[in-house]
Design an enzyme around this catalytic site. Structure first.
Site, PDB file in Angstrom:
ATOM      1  N   THR A   1      19.248  53.905  21.658  1.00 20.69           N
ATOM      2  CA  THR A   1      19.394  52.837  20.651  1.00 20.69           C
ATOM      3  C   THR A   1      18.356  51.725  20.788  1.00 20.69           C
ATOM      4  O   THR A   1      18.425  50.735  20.079  1.00 20.69           O
ATOM      5  CB  THR A   1      20.788  52.190  20.795  1.00 20.69           C
ATOM      6  OG1 THR A   1      20.942  51.779  22.150  1.00 20.69           O
ATOM      7  CG2 THR A   1      21.890  53.174  20.429  1.00 20.69           C
ATOM      8  N   LYS A   2      17.409  51.847  21.714  1.00 14.15           N
ATOM      9  CA  LYS A   2      16.504  50.727  22.019  1.00 14.15           C
ATOM     10  C   LYS A   2      15.187  50.850  21.253  1.00 14.15           C
ATOM     11  O   LYS A   2      14.863  51.924  20.747  1.00 14.15           O
ATOM     12  CB  LYS A   2      16.234  50.679  23.526  1.00 14.15           C
ATOM     13  CG  LYS A   2      17.469  50.751  24.380  1.00 14.15           C
ATOM     14  CD  LYS A   2      18.456  49.610  24.154  1.00 14.15           C
ATOM     15  CE  LYS A   2      19.721  49.895  24.943  1.00 14.15           C
ATOM     16  NZ  LYS A   2      20.705  48.829  24.940  1.00 14.15           N
TER      17      LYS A   2
END
Ligand SMILES: *Cc1c(COP(=O)(O)O)cnc(C)c1O
Length: 172
Positions: free
Chosen positions: A137-138
């Site tokens: 998710t980064k």
């Protein structure tokens, strides 16, 4: 300019844990922003520290030196600042305040790549250490993974030893 080094780790979470152990923070209070991810806080508890929460600013969603000062006590050993959603904290003020009080500064940069603060990329400021996340998710993802960076090469050396079960020689 001299740069201490970087150490690849399996996640930001374990990066945070290794930094706490390498800095010898056991037994103290550690301040987090009230708005952050839970895993660096859980690791602080596992590493024998008491987490304390500083409020965040309504505009930046970040901890400030004012909100930090409200919760600092004689037992405060460290602060973990989160550059929330990639917006850097006011680091000059926080670093100056913490150096006066003898408080270690750790940056949670899980959201922060490739953000800069006053033209300095996050990870090159004069905090004790910074950890990044490369989880799915980064902003930059390798699926899973993390990185510790620090100006202090002795600290990176100790982090490397801790990340390999205390061994000071690797397989090579
Ligand atoms: C995702 C995240 C972490 C943990 O990252 P992992 O690499 O999944 O361990 C820590 N702090 C913040 C602010 C995060 O968003």
């Amino acid at each position: 300019v001299r740069f201490g080094g970087a150490l690849a780790v399996s996640s930001a979470t374990i990066g945070a844990r290794i930094i706490y152990e390498a800095l010898g923070l056991w037994g103290g209070e550690i301040v987090f922003p009230a708005l952050t991810f839970i895993s660096p806080i859980a690791e602080a508890i596992h590493a024998g520290m008491t987490p304390v929460f500083a409020d965040v600013d309504r505009g930046s969603f970040n901890m400030t030196v004012e909100t930090l000062d409200r919760v600092v006590t004689k037992r405060t050993r460290a602060v973990v600042v989160t550059h929330y959603a990639g917006l850097p904290c006011e680091m000059d003020e926080i670093l100056m305040y913490c150096s006066m009080k003898g408080i270690r500064v750790i940056e949670d940069a899980a959201h922060a790549l490739p953000a800069s603060y006053r033209s300095m990329p996050i990870g090159t400021l004069r905090s004790d250490a910074t950890f990044f996340s490369f989880y799915a998710t980064k902003p930059l993802s390798t699926g899973e993974g993390g990185m510790i960076v620090s100006w202090n090469d002795e600290l990176i050396k100790e982090c490397r030893r801790l990340s390999l079960h205390g061994f000071d020689k690797d397989a090579y």
